[in-house]
Design an enzyme around this catalytic site. Sequence first.
Site, PDB file in Angstrom:
ATOM      1  N   HIS A  53      38.461  68.491  71.835  1.00  0.00           N
ATOM      2  CA  HIS A  53      39.631  69.036  72.521  1.00  0.00           C
ATOM      3  C   HIS A  53      39.466  68.835  74.030  1.00  0.00           C
ATOM      4  O   HIS A  53      38.337  68.712  74.533  1.00  0.00           O
ATOM      5  CB  HIS A  53      39.780  70.519  72.220  1.00  0.00           C
ATOM      6  N   GLU A  55      39.691  70.896  76.485  1.00  0.00           N
ATOM      7  CA  GLU A  55      38.855  71.916  77.133  1.00  0.00           C
ATOM      8  C   GLU A  55      37.371  71.633  76.922  1.00  0.00           C
ATOM      9  O   GLU A  55      36.562  71.767  77.848  1.00  0.00           O
ATOM     10  CB  GLU A  55      39.174  73.313  76.586  1.00  0.00           C
ATOM     11  N   CYS A  83      42.468  77.094  71.786  1.00  0.00           N
ATOM     12  CA  CYS A  83      42.249  77.572  70.423  1.00  0.00           C
ATOM     13  C   CYS A  83      41.026  78.493  70.403  1.00  0.00           C
ATOM     14  O   CYS A  83      40.359  78.699  71.427  1.00  0.00           O
ATOM     15  CB  CYS A  83      42.053  76.386  69.485  1.00  0.00           C
ATOM     16  N   CYS A  86      37.774  76.650  71.555  1.00  0.00           N
ATOM     17  CA  CYS A  86      37.722  76.419  72.997  1.00  0.00           C
ATOM     18  C   CYS A  86      37.574  77.726  73.772  1.00  0.00           C
ATOM     19  O   CYS A  86      36.870  77.769  74.784  1.00  0.00           O
ATOM     20  CB  CYS A  86      38.954  75.648  73.446  1.00  0.00           C
TER      21      CYS A  86
END
Length: 143
Positions: A53, A55, A83, A86
């Site tokens: 992801h 992040e 999410c 993260c």
Amino acid sequence: MFTDEYYMKMALQEAKVAFEKDEVPIGCIIVANNQIIAKAHNLTETLNDVTAHAEMQAITAAADFLGGKYLQNCTLYVTMEPCVMCSGALSWSQISKVVIGARDEQRGFINKKLTLHPKTEIVLGVMEHECSVIVKEFFQSRR
């Protein structure tokens, strides 16, 4: 002047790069002392890695830049609410501030009743419309 909107525009540029790569268009940057020290976008398809992801990519790059795992005195700008995975990484990083563009009511950490590090400031809704539109356009184009 370096405002939250200024940096969120940079995160949106990263989201556009992801869109062009057929990745879910989430973009992220990390700033320390008004300097961008990391920028990233989703790479889950490119790397065939569900943890890639934006992040997570940015946290790793920022820690490498700083030479340490803690991101105190740093601000993360992300186009979509992080999410659970993260948010956990952000909590462990002890990042000082997280600025979120659009909420993710289904998969975001806030509705899951999770929090970040107790000292982390959270700012919601910066350029919310622009940040949500790019994700909607991406999924509409895939239908």
